[in-house]
Design a protein around this motif. Structure first.
Motif, PDB file in Angstrom:
ATOM      1  N   LYS A  25       0.859  -1.185   0.000  1.00  0.00           N
ATOM      2  CA  LYS A  25       0.000   0.000   0.000  1.00  0.00           C
ATOM      3  C   LYS A  25       0.895   1.234   0.000  1.00  0.00           C
ATOM      4  O   LYS A  25       1.792   1.361   0.831  1.00  0.00           O
TER       5      LYS A  25
ATOM      6  N   TYR B  12      -0.194   8.776  -0.536  1.00  0.00           N
ATOM      7  CA  TYR B  12       0.278  10.054  -1.066  1.00  0.00           C
ATOM      8  C   TYR B  12      -0.154  11.168  -0.133  1.00  0.00           C
ATOM      9  O   TYR B  12      -1.216  11.086   0.481  1.00  0.00           O
TER      10      TYR B  12
ATOM     11  N   ASN C 179      -3.147  12.721  -2.376  1.00  0.00           N
ATOM     12  CA  ASN C 179      -4.073  11.846  -3.089  1.00  0.00           C
ATOM     13  C   ASN C 179      -4.408  10.633  -2.231  1.00  0.00           C
ATOM     14  O   ASN C 179      -3.676  10.326  -1.288  1.00  0.00           O
TER      15      ASN C 179
ATOM     16  N   VAL D 215      -3.106   3.877  -2.472  1.00  0.00           N
ATOM     17  CA  VAL D 215      -3.287   2.878  -3.508  1.00  0.00           C
ATOM     18  C   VAL D 215      -2.815   1.532  -2.969  1.00  0.00           C
ATOM     19  O   VAL D 215      -1.712   1.430  -2.435  1.00  0.00           O
ATOM     20  N   THR D 216      -3.659   0.519  -3.106  1.00  0.00           N
ATOM     21  CA  THR D 216      -3.274  -0.843  -2.726  1.00  0.00           C
ATOM     22  C   THR D 216      -2.839  -1.574  -3.982  1.00  0.00           C
ATOM     23  O   THR D 216      -3.537  -1.544  -4.997  1.00  0.00           O
ATOM     24  N   LEU D 217      -1.676  -2.208  -3.912  1.00  0.00           N
ATOM     25  CA  LEU D 217      -1.109  -2.905  -5.066  1.00  0.00           C
ATOM     26  C   LEU D 217      -1.048  -4.403  -4.804  1.00  0.00           C
ATOM     27  O   LEU D 217      -0.735  -4.832  -3.700  1.00  0.00           O
TER      28      LEU D 217
ATOM     29  N   ASP E 145       0.446  -5.021 -10.518  1.00  0.00           N
ATOM     30  CA  ASP E 145       0.043  -3.612 -10.522  1.00  0.00           C
ATOM     31  C   ASP E 145       1.279  -2.713 -10.622  1.00  0.00           C
ATOM     32  O   ASP E 145       2.314  -2.998 -10.021  1.00  0.00           O
TER      33      ASP E 145
ATOM     34  N   LEU F 128       2.623   1.665 -11.144  1.00  0.00           N
ATOM     35  CA  LEU F 128       2.249   3.075 -11.084  1.00  0.00           C
ATOM     36  C   LEU F 128       3.459   3.945 -11.346  1.00  0.00           C
ATOM     37  O   LEU F 128       4.603   3.493 -11.271  1.00  0.00           O
TER      38      LEU F 128
ATOM     39  N   HIS G 297       5.163  10.706  -1.041  1.00  0.00           N
ATOM     40  CA  HIS G 297       4.499   9.420  -0.860  1.00  0.00           C
ATOM     41  C   HIS G 297       5.209   8.628   0.226  1.00  0.00           C
ATOM     42  O   HIS G 297       6.312   8.974   0.640  1.00  0.00           O
TER      43      HIS G 297
END
Length: 106
Positions: free
Chosen positions: A60, A63, A66, A69-71, A75, A77, A85
């Motif tokens: 995870k 940010y 923002n 985000v869980t990866l 996945d 980015l 971050h």
């Protein structure tokens, strides 16, 4: 030849960073995480863009400006230069295997 999924027999307690290729403008590295996170209150603020793909495990990324985000495996980015971050979670079983590309990316 080396395989990205071959891990050391014993993993260290800290994250393992391995440079796979580099030049003055580019760094490609493998990162192995086994439960490590960014210390509370700290944020990464990198000078270069970072494109990262999680090849194994779960993680995870949060940010400052923002949503987090869980990866999961597969996945990827792009983290822009100076986009603050932090890593809030990395799985230890299985360990996270990241492939990261650092540079001025489009």
């Amino acid at each position: 030849m080396t395989n990205i999924f071959n891990l050391p027999v014993e993993l260290p307690n800290e994250e393992l960073f391995e440079s796979l290729a580099s030049s003055t403008n580019l760094l490609i590295e493998r990162i192995i995480s086994t439960g490590q996170t960014t210390p509370t209150g700290e944020w990464y603020d990198q000078k270069r863009d970072e494109w990262v793909i999680l090849l194994q495990g779960e993680a995870k990324i949060a940010y400052l400006d923002n949503p987090a985000v869980t990866l999961k495996a597969g996945d990827y980015l792009l983290i822009r230069a100076h986009q603050k971050h932090r890593v809030e979670y990395t799985s230890s079983e299985p360990p996270c295997i990241w492939l990261a590309v650092h540079g001025n990316l489009q």
